[in-house]
Design a protein around this motif. Structure first.
Motif, PDB file in Angstrom:
ATOM      1  N   UNK A   1       3.915 -15.584 -11.188  1.00 25.42           N
ATOM      2  CA  UNK A   1       5.258 -16.096 -12.456  1.00 25.42           C
ATOM      3  C   UNK A   1       6.350 -15.789 -12.218  1.00 25.42           C
ATOM      4  N   UNK A   2       6.949 -14.355 -13.493  1.00 23.73           N
ATOM      5  CA  UNK A   2       8.597 -13.659 -12.880  1.00 23.73           C
ATOM      6  C   UNK A   2       8.374 -12.714 -11.940  1.00 23.73           C
ATOM      7  N   UNK A   3       7.176 -12.053 -11.659  1.00 26.03           N
ATOM      8  CA  UNK A   3       7.255 -10.883 -11.470  1.00 26.03           C
ATOM      9  C   UNK A   3       6.542 -10.563  -9.912  1.00 26.03           C
ATOM     10  N   UNK A   4       6.774  -9.974  -8.761  1.00 26.60           N
ATOM     11  CA  UNK A   4       6.034 -10.065  -7.973  1.00 26.60           C
ATOM     12  C   UNK A   4       5.666  -8.589  -7.997  1.00 26.60           C
ATOM     13  N   UNK A   5       3.895  -8.064  -7.232  1.00 23.47           N
ATOM     14  CA  UNK A   5       3.227  -6.914  -6.982  1.00 23.47           C
ATOM     15  C   UNK A   5       3.208  -6.462  -6.124  1.00 23.47           C
ATOM     16  N   UNK A   6       4.655  -5.111  -5.485  1.00 20.93           N
ATOM     17  CA  UNK A   6       4.651  -4.168  -3.926  1.00 20.93           C
ATOM     18  C   UNK A   6       3.746  -3.289  -3.701  1.00 20.93           C
ATOM     19  N   UNK A   7       3.637  -3.418  -2.683  1.00 21.31           N
ATOM     20  CA  UNK A   7       2.955  -1.736  -2.222  1.00 21.31           C
ATOM     21  C   UNK A   7       4.117  -1.312  -1.161  1.00 21.31           C
ATOM     22  N   UNK A   8       3.628   0.026  -1.646  1.00 20.38           N
ATOM     23  CA  UNK A   8       4.310   0.557  -0.902  1.00 20.38           C
ATOM     24  C   UNK A   8       3.888   0.788   0.132  1.00 20.38           C
ATOM     25  N   UNK A   9       4.467   0.491   1.871  1.00 24.57           N
ATOM     26  CA  UNK A   9       4.283   0.514   3.273  1.00 24.57           C
ATOM     27  C   UNK A   9       4.446   1.717   4.282  1.00 24.57           C
ATOM     28  N   UNK A  10       5.900   2.747   3.353  1.00 24.88           N
ATOM     29  CA  UNK A  10       6.561   3.503   4.848  1.00 24.88           C
ATOM     30  C   UNK A  10       5.673   4.903   4.250  1.00 24.88           C
ATOM     31  N   UNK A  11       4.040   4.835   3.362  1.00 24.05           N
ATOM     32  CA  UNK A  11       3.989   5.974   3.582  1.00 24.05           C
ATOM     33  C   UNK A  11       2.023   5.553   2.951  1.00 24.05           C
ATOM     34  N   UNK A  12       1.247   6.514   2.949  1.00 24.17           N
ATOM     35  CA  UNK A  12      -0.785   6.364   2.855  1.00 24.17           C
ATOM     36  C   UNK A  12      -0.297   6.321   1.442  1.00 24.17           C
ATOM     37  N   UNK A  13       0.152   6.655  -0.360  1.00 21.93           N
ATOM     38  CA  UNK A  13      -0.161   6.679  -0.869  1.00 21.93           C
ATOM     39  C   UNK A  13      -0.758   5.558  -2.132  1.00 21.93           C
TER      40      UNK A  13
ATOM     41  N   UNK B   1      20.091   6.708  -2.176  1.00 21.61           N
ATOM     42  CA  UNK B   1      17.876   6.383  -2.748  1.00 21.61           C
ATOM     43  C   UNK B   1      17.101   5.766  -1.353  1.00 21.61           C
ATOM     44  N   UNK B   2      16.627   6.316  -0.859  1.00 18.26           N
ATOM     45  CA  UNK B   2      15.846   5.403  -0.176  1.00 18.26           C
ATOM     46  C   UNK B   2      15.825   5.730   1.028  1.00 18.26           C
ATOM     47  N   UNK B   3      15.827   4.689   2.246  1.00 15.24           N
ATOM     48  CA  UNK B   3      14.913   3.588   1.780  1.00 15.24           C
ATOM     49  C   UNK B   3      13.721   3.775   2.088  1.00 15.24           C
ATOM     50  N   UNK B   4      12.920   2.598   1.403  1.00 18.38           N
ATOM     51  CA  UNK B   4      11.703   2.795   1.035  1.00 18.38           C
ATOM     52  C   UNK B   4      10.944   1.398   1.725  1.00 18.38           C
ATOM     53  N   UNK B   5      10.489   1.159   2.091  1.00 19.62           N
ATOM     54  CA  UNK B   5       9.643  -0.539   2.710  1.00 19.62           C
ATOM     55  C   UNK B   5       8.160  -1.017   1.967  1.00 19.62           C
ATOM     56  N   UNK B   6       8.719  -1.553   1.669  1.00 20.00           N
ATOM     57  CA  UNK B   6       7.801  -2.467   0.185  1.00 20.00           C
ATOM     58  C   UNK B   6       6.491  -3.776   1.109  1.00 20.00           C
ATOM     59  N   UNK B   7       5.901  -4.620   0.295  1.00 21.70           N
ATOM     60  CA  UNK B   7       5.153  -5.291   1.454  1.00 21.70           C
ATOM     61  C   UNK B   7       4.377  -5.821  -0.013  1.00 21.70           C
ATOM     62  N   UNK B   8       4.634  -7.307  -0.379  1.00 24.64           N
ATOM     63  CA  UNK B   8       4.498  -7.847  -1.519  1.00 24.64           C
ATOM     64  C   UNK B   8       2.942  -8.814  -0.981  1.00 24.64           C
ATOM     65  N   UNK B   9       1.892  -8.839  -2.516  1.00 30.73           N
ATOM     66  CA  UNK B   9       0.741  -8.277  -2.753  1.00 30.73           C
ATOM     67  C   UNK B   9       0.853  -9.947  -3.265  1.00 30.73           C
TER      68      UNK B   9
END
Length: 56
Positions: A13-25, A1-9
């Motif tokens: 605390x114990x969680x990171x919010x990511x946004x996918x950067x290799x598409x426009x979704x 599966x993948x690869x997919x690229x993300x950026x940490x927004x």
């Protein structure tokens, strides 16, 4: 599966919010920090491939 690229927004605390950067979704996902590399910080670019995150 993948690869997919993300950026940490942001890190909440114990969680990171990511946004996918290799598409426009613009979909935001939440991932447990325990699953991310130790050097992960806000703004870090990550690649998800074969069920593993790595820093780009």
């Amino acid at each position: 599966m993948g690869p997919y690229e993300y950026k940490v927004l942001r890190i909440d605390g114990d969680y990171a919010h990511l946004i996918q950067t290799d598409n426009c979704s613009g979909d935001e996902i939440t991932v447990a920090m325990a699953l991310l590399p130790d050097e992960t910080d806000e703004g870090t670019l990550l690649r998800w491939e074969n069920l593993e995150y790595t820093v780009i």
